[in-house]
Design an enzyme around this catalytic site. Sequence first.
Site, PDB file in Angstrom:
ATOM      1  N   GLY A 144       0.787  -1.238   0.000  1.00  0.00           N
ATOM      2  CA  GLY A 144       0.000   0.000   0.000  1.00  0.00           C
ATOM      3  C   GLY A 144       0.812   1.279   0.000  1.00  0.00           C
ATOM      4  O   GLY A 144       0.300   2.346   0.336  1.00  0.00           O
ATOM      5  N   SER A 145       2.076   1.187  -0.411  1.00  0.00           N
ATOM      6  CA  SER A 145       2.876   2.424  -0.395  1.00  0.00           C
ATOM      7  C   SER A 145       2.375   3.416  -1.448  1.00  0.00           C
ATOM      8  O   SER A 145       2.419   4.639  -1.227  1.00  0.00           O
ATOM      9  CB  SER A 145       4.363   2.121  -0.595  1.00  0.00           C
ATOM     10  N   ASN A 146       1.867   2.916  -2.561  1.00  0.00           N
ATOM     11  CA  ASN A 146       1.303   3.842  -3.572  1.00  0.00           C
ATOM     12  C   ASN A 146      -0.002   4.456  -3.075  1.00  0.00           C
ATOM     13  O   ASN A 146      -0.273   5.637  -3.339  1.00  0.00           O
ATOM     14  CB  ASN A 146       1.076   3.102  -4.893  1.00  0.00           C
ATOM     15  N   ARG A 194     -14.228 -13.709 -11.428  1.00  0.00           N
ATOM     16  CA  ARG A 194     -13.728 -12.327 -11.469  1.00  0.00           C
ATOM     17  C   ARG A 194     -14.861 -11.326 -11.620  1.00  0.00           C
ATOM     18  O   ARG A 194     -14.838 -10.237 -11.046  1.00  0.00           O
ATOM     19  CB  ARG A 194     -12.774 -12.146 -12.653  1.00  0.00           C
ATOM     20  N   MET A 233      -3.532  -6.899  -7.379  1.00  0.00           N
ATOM     21  CA  MET A 233      -2.929  -8.066  -8.033  1.00  0.00           C
ATOM     22  C   MET A 233      -3.976  -9.034  -8.578  1.00  0.00           C
ATOM     23  O   MET A 233      -3.806 -10.258  -8.499  1.00  0.00           O
ATOM     24  CB  MET A 233      -1.976  -8.774  -7.053  1.00  0.00           C
ATOM     25  N   ARG A 234      -5.047  -8.502  -9.115  1.00  0.00           N
ATOM     26  CA  ARG A 234      -6.069  -9.318  -9.768  1.00  0.00           C
ATOM     27  C   ARG A 234      -6.318  -8.732 -11.156  1.00  0.00           C
ATOM     28  O   ARG A 234      -6.294  -7.502 -11.318  1.00  0.00           O
ATOM     29  CB  ARG A 234      -7.405  -9.289  -9.004  1.00  0.00           C
ATOM     30  N   HIS A 252       2.194   0.315 -12.923  1.00  0.00           N
ATOM     31  CA  HIS A 252       2.896  -0.926 -13.271  1.00  0.00           C
ATOM     32  C   HIS A 252       4.409  -0.680 -13.217  1.00  0.00           C
ATOM     33  O   HIS A 252       4.886   0.336 -13.741  1.00  0.00           O
ATOM     34  CB  HIS A 252       2.483  -1.374 -14.684  1.00  0.00           C
ATOM     35  N   ASP A 300      -2.246  -4.462 -18.794  1.00  0.00           N
ATOM     36  CA  ASP A 300      -1.174  -3.454 -18.851  1.00  0.00           C
ATOM     37  C   ASP A 300      -1.084  -2.813 -20.245  1.00  0.00           C
ATOM     38  O   ASP A 300       0.005  -2.408 -20.669  1.00  0.00           O
ATOM     39  CB  ASP A 300       0.180  -4.062 -18.430  1.00  0.00           C
TER      40      ASP A 300
END
Length: 184
Positions: A6-8, A59, A84-85, A103, A139
């Site tokens: 969670g740093s971002n 999903r 990460m999904r 990314h 991405d």
Amino acid sequence: MASGQGSNFEALVEACRRDDLQADVVLLAVNNADCGAVERAERLGITTELHDHRSHPNRDSLDQALVTSFRRAAIDLVVMAGWMRIVTPRLITAFPERLVNIHPSLLPSFKGLDGVGQALAAGVTLAGCTAHLVNEAVDGGRILVQAAVPVLPGDDHATLSRRIQVEEHRILPLAVALVAAAQG
Ligand code: GRF
């Protein structure tokens, strides 16, 4: 949206609190109850919701739950800050041009898992990170902001990741500001 440290996420909150970014982070969605992002949100006083992929059949079901929650909270813009999904059209079409991902590579190189490891394995001398809009190609959405860092002799996964993350924390708020400005 976060799955890991969670740093971002924290960088976004701090950019808003410094007024570098004219926005409010109103909600953190996580898929792992014990991820580091949850602790950061507690410390920062941000509401957290758990959307555990393990309790959804697929999903689409997970993404529908996210959309419902984001709509309930009247959210304008969604950031995948280490989510990460793989996301589905359910989420992508609910936030057209308003879903941002970060990314750890200079896209279009090294898409998918472990962009840092891929860069090291390829022996590139420039690595970096990309903030981009999300579409159905993993991405592959429109690039918003990129930053490059050198790969230094002796770098390993940890040292290169740290150098890249410093830049992630700088460019993600810039990318959010760009998207917000485009929305008016
Ligand atoms: C970042 O390196 C980001 O590029 C990738 O996942 C990582 C998340 O780190 N998508 P953090 O959880 O924000 O510390």
